[in-house]
Every structure is written in structure tokens, then in C-alpha cells.
Motif scaffolding. Structure first.
Motif, PDB file in Angstrom:
ATOM      1  N   ASP A  21      25.191  56.967 -31.153  1.00 47.64           N
ATOM      2  CA  ASP A  21      24.804  55.931 -32.106  1.00 47.64           C
ATOM      3  C   ASP A  21      24.604  56.554 -33.489  1.00 47.64           C
ATOM      4  N   GLN A  22      25.486  56.228 -34.425  1.00 47.74           N
ATOM      5  CA  GLN A  22      25.444  56.864 -35.750  1.00 47.74           C
ATOM      6  C   GLN A  22      24.156  56.541 -36.511  1.00 47.74           C
ATOM      7  N   GLY A  23      23.623  55.352 -36.312  1.00 48.84           N
ATOM      8  CA  GLY A  23      22.363  54.992 -36.971  1.00 48.84           C
ATOM      9  C   GLY A  23      21.219  55.873 -36.505  1.00 48.84           C
ATOM     10  N   ILE A  24      21.165  56.113 -35.191  1.00 52.68           N
ATOM     11  CA  ILE A  24      20.130  56.989 -34.623  1.00 52.68           C
ATOM     12  C   ILE A  24      20.336  58.421 -35.105  1.00 52.68           C
ATOM     13  N   PRO A 177      18.422  53.475 -24.370  1.00 52.12           N
ATOM     14  CA  PRO A 177      19.481  54.051 -23.535  1.00 52.12           C
ATOM     15  C   PRO A 177      20.891  53.836 -24.077  1.00 52.12           C
ATOM     16  N   GLU A 178      21.117  52.696 -24.726  1.00 53.09           N
ATOM     17  CA  GLU A 178      22.480  52.389 -25.179  1.00 53.09           C
ATOM     18  C   GLU A 178      22.953  53.277 -26.333  1.00 53.09           C
ATOM     19  N   ALA A 183      24.678  56.063 -20.511  1.00 48.60           N
ATOM     20  CA  ALA A 183      23.326  55.600 -20.834  1.00 48.60           C
ATOM     21  C   ALA A 183      22.354  56.048 -19.745  1.00 48.60           C
ATOM     22  N   PRO A 184      21.264  56.724 -20.138  1.00 47.03           N
ATOM     23  CA  PRO A 184      20.250  57.067 -19.134  1.00 47.03           C
ATOM     24  C   PRO A 184      19.518  55.813 -18.676  1.00 47.03           C
ATOM     25  N   LYS A 185      18.706  55.958 -17.643  1.00 50.95           N
ATOM     26  CA  LYS A 185      17.988  54.794 -17.100  1.00 50.95           C
ATOM     27  C   LYS A 185      16.634  54.583 -17.787  1.00 50.95           C
ATOM     28  N   VAL A 186      16.298  55.452 -18.736  1.00 56.49           N
ATOM     29  CA  VAL A 186      14.978  55.393 -19.375  1.00 56.49           C
ATOM     30  C   VAL A 186      15.111  55.482 -20.893  1.00 56.49           C
ATOM     31  N   ASP A 187      14.055  55.092 -21.586  1.00 58.74           N
ATOM     32  CA  ASP A 187      13.999  55.273 -23.033  1.00 58.74           C
ATOM     33  C   ASP A 187      13.806  56.747 -23.365  1.00 58.74           C
ATOM     34  N   SER A 188      14.336  57.138 -24.508  1.00 57.18           N
ATOM     35  CA  SER A 188      14.109  58.471 -25.044  1.00 57.18           C
ATOM     36  C   SER A 188      13.239  58.339 -26.295  1.00 57.18           C
ATOM     37  N   ALA A 189      12.802  59.461 -26.830  1.00 59.38           N
ATOM     38  CA  ALA A 189      12.017  59.441 -28.057  1.00 59.38           C
ATOM     39  C   ALA A 189      12.209  60.749 -28.798  1.00 59.38           C
TER      40      ALA A 189
END
Length: 269
Positions: A21-24, A177-178, A183-189
Motif C-alpha cells: 500500500d503506497q499510502g502506508i 491486513p489489506e 494479507a495477514p489475519k491480524v492488524d499490524s502497527a
């Protein structure tokens, strides 16, 4: 979008999830804010999505990559930066980060850390805290929660206590995840760790502190009295103005240091 080369699949055994994701990516680079006179180290560059944005902005970039199939891809992609880009085919868990240090310039460490090794890798990096200016990591959100947890939080434990002994810990933002493929099954930070120039609450023996914290959290549901029995008596804990009937997650870093200092002093007498 950063696309995978044909034929290269993310490898589960390396915990690979490629950021796309380029924005991220831009938000991460803004958080790092690389400067042209700085020496950066990237752990697990993958396909170079973050590498691509860092290279034009810094003086030197070393990357540590375990997957040998990615190395020719990275060499080809960044051949025009050969004067300041170096790849180390190595396991970051065993890599000597001090070998990259050139005094007085401290290292700035970044990485999208594999979920399966993130905790031991952070402990490994903390041992180089004196040579590191800061660290910016993409981690499973649950790991970031543990790093930043305070006494009484369910996520509070050994990782957060030792990270906060050495560093100021600052969670920055969540990555869904997207943003990855697969895509992992969890949120990252994203989290920022800034090693202290001078540790605010120095222990007499940091190795002893590590032992005390690890032993205290050996069985989270048990009290200090039970968990720390091999190291210190309940009466001695009480004498330090700490309730031995507490569970370990109720104690502050300073209280763990008080216990470890007492043990260090007693053993040296």
C-alpha cells in the motif's frame, strides 16, 4: 502498488507478508524521516517497497535479508545505488548489528518484522541499544500493545518491561491486513523505539533484572510469592514495600528493579 516479481511467492516459514500500500509506505517514511547524513539498517526488506523510498534520502543503507531468493531481486532493483547500498544475507536473530556501527554515527533501524520472530528479535536488538539512535518497526498490533503496555494492562509483561527499561516506546499507527500481500489475519502497527542516552532507572545488574522479570512472568496467574520463590523470599519482597501476594503484571518497572537490586546486593555480600 509494489508488485511481486513473477514466480516469487511469500514464504510462510520466513513469515513474509509484502507491504504494497503506497499510502502506508509514504506514512512510514514520513515517520522515519530519513536524513541524507544518516546510516540506516533495514531488517527484512522483502521486495524493497520501503527500501526504495529510503535509499534516495540517506547516506548509507544496509539491509539484512534471510531469503536468498530475494537477494538477486534487490541487487537488480537497486544496482544504481551500489555505492551506498549493501545486502547482508543473514538471520537477523544472529546478526551482529555492532559490525555496522561506525562511531560516532548511530544506527537507525527499520523493518517490517516477521511475526514469528519479532519478540526474540527485539530482545536481540535491545542488546545494541547504545549504538542505535532509534528503531521503527512494523509489527503485529498485539506485539506493539505489549511493548507499550503499563502495569495492570492485560498485555503487560516481560517484553514491555525490558523494552521500556532501554527505550521510550511510542506506538504510531495501525496498518490493516489489506495493505499486505498476502494479507495477514491480524492488524499490524508501526512503533517507534528510542533508546535512552541514559537509562532513567538503571539496575545494578541488568542481566539479573532480566532473570527476575522472566521468572516473575513464568506463570502469569501465580503471585510473586510463588513465582519468585527460587530468587527471593516473600518476607524480603515485603521488606521492599512490595506486596508478595500481587501478580507480576501489577508491578512497575521500578519495583522490578528494586527486587533485582536487592538480589544483586545480597549475592555480592
Amino acid at each position: 502498488m509494489s508488485k511481486k516479481p513473477v514466480g516469487h511467492k511469500a514464504r510462510k516459514r520466513f513469515g513474509q507478508n509484502f507491504l504494497q500500500d503506497q499510502g502506508i509506505i509514504r506514512r512510514i517514511i514520513r515517520s522515519i524521516a530519513p536524513q541524507e547524513d544518516q546510516h540506516l539498517v533495514e531488517i527484512g526488506p522483502g521486495l524493497g517497497a520501503i527500501t526504495e523510498e529510503l535509499l534516495p534520502e540517506c547516506q548509507q543503507l544496509n539491509v539484512v535479508e534471510l531469503d536468498r531468493d530475494l537477494i538477486p531481486i534487490l541487487r537488480t532493483k537497486f544496482f544504481s545505488y551500489a555505492d551506498k547500498f549493501q545486502i547482508h544475507e543473514a538471520d537477523a536473530l544472529k546478526f551482529d548489528f555492532a559490525s555496522l556501527y561506525q562511531a560516532p554515527q548511530q544506527l537507525r533501524v527499520v523493518g517490517n518484522l516477521p511475526y514469528n520472530i519479532s519478540t526474540p528479535l527485539i530482545f536481540h536488538l535491545l542488546s545494541y541499544a547504545g549504538q542505535i539512535e532509534d528503531m521503527h518497526f512494523m509489527l503485529q498490533k498485539e506485539v506493539v500493545d505489549r511493548l507499550a503496555a503499563q502495569p495492570g494492562d492485560s498485555a503487560y509483561g516481560r517484553l514491555g518491561i525490558m523494552a521500556q527499561y532501554y527505550c521510550h516506546v511510542e506506538p504510531l499507527f495501525i496498518v490493516p491486513p489489506e495493505a499486505f500481500d498476502p494479507a495477514p489475519k491480524v492488524d499490524s502497527a508501526i512503533v517507534r523505539l528510542i533508546p535512552y542516552k541514559k537509562v532513567p532507572h538503571p539496575a545494578k545488574d541488568v542481566d539479573k533484572l532480566e532473570v527476575v522479570v522472566r521468572t516473575a512472568f513464568g506463570q502469569r496467574r501465580k503471585t510473586l510469592r510463588n513465582n519468585l520463590k527460587p530468587l527471593i523470599s516473600a518476607d524480603d519482597i515485603q521488606a521492599l514495600d512490595i506486596d508478595p501476594g500481587l501478580r507480576p503484571e501489577r508491578l512497575s518497572l521500578q519495583e522490578f528493579i528494586r527486587i533485582s537490586d536487592f538480589i544483586s546486593t545480597k549475592q555480592s555480600d
